[in-house]
Design a protein around this motif. Structure first.
Motif, mmCIF file in Angstrom:
data_model
loop_
_atom_site.group_PDB
_atom_site.id
_atom_site.type_symbol
_atom_site.label_atom_id
_atom_site.label_comp_id
_atom_site.label_asym_id
_atom_site.label_seq_id
_atom_site.Cartn_x
_atom_site.Cartn_y
_atom_site.Cartn_z
ATOM 1 N N TRP A 1 0.848 -1.184 0.000
ATOM 2 C CA TRP A 1 0.000 0.000 0.000
ATOM 3 C C TRP A 1 0.886 1.236 0.000
ATOM 4 C CZ3 TRP A 1 0.943 3.074 4.164
ATOM 5 C CH2 TRP A 1 1.366 2.467 5.358
ATOM 6 N N HIS A 2 0.317 2.360 -0.454
ATOM 7 C CA HIS A 2 1.068 3.605 -0.588
ATOM 8 C C HIS A 2 0.221 4.769 -0.078
ATOM 9 C CE1 HIS A 2 3.725 1.274 -3.182
ATOM 10 N NE2 HIS A 2 2.660 0.914 -3.866
ATOM 11 N N LEU A 3 0.881 5.712 0.558
ATOM 12 C CA LEU A 3 0.206 6.901 1.076
ATOM 13 C C LEU A 3 0.910 8.115 0.490
ATOM 14 C CD1 LEU A 3 -2.181 7.321 2.960
ATOM 15 C CD2 LEU A 3 -0.569 7.565 4.858
ATOM 16 N N ARG B 1 -5.485 15.123 5.104
ATOM 17 C CA ARG B 1 -5.991 14.097 4.193
ATOM 18 C C ARG B 1 -4.933 13.733 3.156
ATOM 19 N NH1 ARG B 1 -11.330 17.516 2.979
ATOM 20 N NH2 ARG B 1 -9.743 19.122 3.353
ATOM 21 N N MET B 2 -4.852 12.435 2.857
ATOM 22 C CA MET B 2 -3.880 11.929 1.895
ATOM 23 C C MET B 2 -4.520 10.849 1.026
ATOM 24 S SD MET B 2 -0.328 11.851 4.090
ATOM 25 C CE MET B 2 0.641 12.221 2.621
ATOM 26 N N THR B 3 -3.859 10.530 -0.075
ATOM 27 C CA THR B 3 -4.346 9.508 -1.003
ATOM 28 C C THR B 3 -3.778 8.148 -0.626
ATOM 29 O OG1 THR B 3 -4.557 11.080 -2.833
ATOM 30 C CG2 THR B 3 -4.374 8.746 -3.404
ATOM 31 N N LEU B 4 -4.662 7.178 -0.423
ATOM 32 C CA LEU B 4 -4.264 5.822 -0.073
ATOM 33 C C LEU B 4 -4.561 4.895 -1.246
ATOM 34 C CD1 LEU B 4 -3.331 3.605 1.880
ATOM 35 C CD2 LEU B 4 -5.660 3.563 2.816
ATOM 36 N N GLU C 1 -2.367 -8.693 -5.449
ATOM 37 C CA GLU C 1 -1.363 -9.740 -5.611
ATOM 38 C C GLU C 1 -0.853 -9.845 -7.043
ATOM 39 O OE1 GLU C 1 -3.220 -13.223 -4.094
ATOM 40 O OE2 GLU C 1 -3.018 -12.608 -1.993
ATOM 41 N N THR C 2 -1.593 -9.298 -8.000
ATOM 42 C CA THR C 2 -1.141 -9.319 -9.398
ATOM 43 C C THR C 2 -0.302 -8.094 -9.739
ATOM 44 O OG1 THR C 2 -3.074 -8.123 -10.281
ATOM 45 C CG2 THR C 2 -3.268 -10.526 -9.994
ATOM 46 N N GLY C 3 -0.185 -7.146 -8.770
ATOM 47 C CA GLY C 3 0.573 -5.931 -9.014
ATOM 48 C C GLY C 3 -0.258 -4.784 -9.536
ATOM 49 N N GLN C 4 -1.550 -4.977 -9.699
ATOM 50 C CA GLN C 4 -2.424 -3.897 -10.169
ATOM 51 C C GLN C 4 -2.718 -2.936 -9.029
ATOM 52 O OE1 GLN C 4 -6.045 -5.201 -12.021
ATOM 53 N NE2 GLN C 4 -6.730 -3.127 -12.534
ATOM 54 N N ARG C 5 -2.642 -1.655 -9.329
ATOM 55 C CA ARG C 5 -2.837 -0.628 -8.300
ATOM 56 C C ARG C 5 -4.277 -0.142 -8.273
ATOM 57 N NH1 ARG C 5 2.023 3.197 -7.850
ATOM 58 N NH2 ARG C 5 2.762 1.141 -7.184
ATOM 59 N N HIS C 6 -4.795 0.061 -7.056
ATOM 60 C CA HIS C 6 -6.171 0.505 -6.856
ATOM 61 C C HIS C 6 -6.193 1.715 -5.922
ATOM 62 C CE1 HIS C 6 -7.600 -3.401 -8.484
ATOM 63 N NE2 HIS C 6 -6.554 -3.900 -7.830
ATOM 64 N N LEU C 7 -7.104 2.615 -6.195
ATOM 65 C CA LEU C 7 -7.328 3.754 -5.311
ATOM 66 C C LEU C 7 -8.359 3.368 -4.260
ATOM 67 C CD1 LEU C 7 -7.180 6.793 -4.504
ATOM 68 C CD2 LEU C 7 -8.993 7.193 -6.195
#
Length: 239
Positions: A137-139, A162-165, A170-176
């Motif tokens: 995960w990324h912030l 507020r920040m974007t998470l 598991e396939t490497g696809q990124r989701h908002l």
């Protein structure tokens, strides 16, 4: 940061970074990892780099005026203030060495000196509550982060900017997941304060005057203002 102007700082521009790391790039297998190589680029885009340079110029000029025209002091103070906004981040997905504006490290205080452990926990708790299984995960900061941080370190309910998470499956696809993630700063501040209460109490007890020898009459605590407390059961009467 250096822009070729005489009143600019010389430590954090893209040009300076390139100069500092050029030799290391040619012999990366022989050289240890050095702090000279930490900063690779300012901002994710050319526009963000320009914003960083503009921020520094503005801070330098403000500091120059506030410090009565003392150039070196203004430079140091401008760098200090710049670092309150811009910095590296262990939470963002950008390449290592990318300087961002209002990453977690500058938007949120590291209250327990553990690498913002409470922010990590709040993210993981939210992912779990949403039933999300994230490989990573990324912030990241967004347009709201800076506006929030400039108002206050936390809102009235104790939650930070507020920040974007986002998260990678598991396939490497990124989701908002959300652009309004907020870690609970207030709860950690309360916890940090409570952790100091016993120490403060012990210090107060250590420095308190010793109690008089013998039994302290209960009436002593009940003595009203303007009257002496009875001692050893004897009444002194009204003054």
């Amino acid at each position: 940061m250096s822009t070729g102007k005489p009143d600019s700082v010389s430590a954090t521009t893209a040009a300076d970074v390139a100069d500092a790391s050029a030799g290391l790039a040619a012999s990366a297998d022989l050289a240890r990892k050095s702090s000279y190589d930490r900063y690779r680029q300012i901002g994710r885009t050319a526009a963000e780099e320009a914003e960083a340079l503009a921020d520094y110029e503005r801070l330098f000029r403000q500091s120059y005026v506030e410090l009565g025209g003392h150039k070196e002091a203004a430079r140091d103070y401008a760098i200090y203030r710049f670092k309150q906004m811009w910095g590296l981040s262990a939470f963002a997905p950008e390449a290592e060495g990318t300087v961002l504006k209002y990453p977690v490290e500058t938007a949120y205080p590291d209250l327990e000196k553990d690498g913002h452990g409470y922010v990590r926990k709040d993210v993981e708790d939210l992912l779990k509550a949403q039933g999300v299984r994230a490989a990573k995960w990324h912030l990241m900061p967004n347009d709201k982060t800076g506006r929030d941080r400039q108002q206050a370190p936390a809102d009235e309910d104790g939650y930070g900017p507020r920040m974007t998470l986002t998260y990678d499956d598991e396939t490497g696809q990124r989701h908002l997941l959300t652009e309004d993630f907020q870690a609970n700063v207030g709860r950690v501040r309360d916890r940090a304060w409570q952790a100091h209460v016993p120490n403060n109490s012990r210090r107060a007890a250590w420095h308190a005057p010793a109690a008089p020898a013998g039994k302290v009459p209960a009436a002593l605590a009940a003595a009203s203002p303007g009257k002496a407390a009875p001692l050893d059961g004897a009444s002194t009467g009204a003054r």
